[in-house]
Motif scaffolding. Structure first.
Motif, PDB file in Angstrom:
ATOM      1  N   PRO A   9       0.816  -1.212   0.000  1.00  0.00           N
ATOM      2  CA  PRO A   9       0.000   0.000   0.000  1.00  0.00           C
ATOM      3  C   PRO A   9       0.850   1.263   0.000  1.00  0.00           C
ATOM      4  N   ASP A  13      -3.811   4.946   1.640  1.00  0.00           N
ATOM      5  CA  ASP A  13      -4.634   3.834   1.130  1.00  0.00           C
ATOM      6  C   ASP A  13      -5.379   3.162   2.280  1.00  0.00           C
ATOM      7  N   VAL A  15      -6.548  -0.263   3.902  1.00  0.00           N
ATOM      8  CA  VAL A  15      -6.016  -1.626   3.923  1.00  0.00           C
ATOM      9  C   VAL A  15      -6.852  -2.459   4.886  1.00  0.00           C
ATOM     10  N   SER A  54      -5.784  -5.747   0.398  1.00  0.00           N
ATOM     11  CA  SER A  54      -6.709  -4.712  -0.046  1.00  0.00           C
ATOM     12  C   SER A  54      -8.098  -5.048   0.492  1.00  0.00           C
TER      13      SER A  54
END
Length: 78
Positions: A9, A13, A15, A54
């Motif tokens: 990442p 971002d 996560v 993700s």
């Protein structure tokens, strides 16, 4: 596993921390570990990159909805 790609990442971002089973925001990304915090703010913790993935669309939406719902219950400034 050999040939397995480690999730990488970038700062900001969202996560999914597989150890805590929670969606978080990446704050600082090192070569082997990432510092993350709860979506919407809070205390950071360190996670190994191998323990991140993700988030699914539903996980991401649930985390964002939780932040929106929480902030809507805060007292408004006069």
């Amino acid at each position: 596993m050999p040939g397995e790609t480690i999730f990488a990442p970038h700062e900001g971002d969202l996560v999914f921390d597989k150890t805590k089973k929670v969606v978080a925001e990446a704050m600082d990304c090192g070569p082997t570990t990432v510092y993350v915090r709860p979506v919407g703010g809070g205390v950071e913790w360190e996670v190994h990159r191998a323990d991140l993935r993700s988030p699914s669309v539903s996980e991401e939406l649930a985390a964002k909805a939780n932040v929106a719902n929480t902030s809507s219950r805060l007292p408004r400034a006069l």
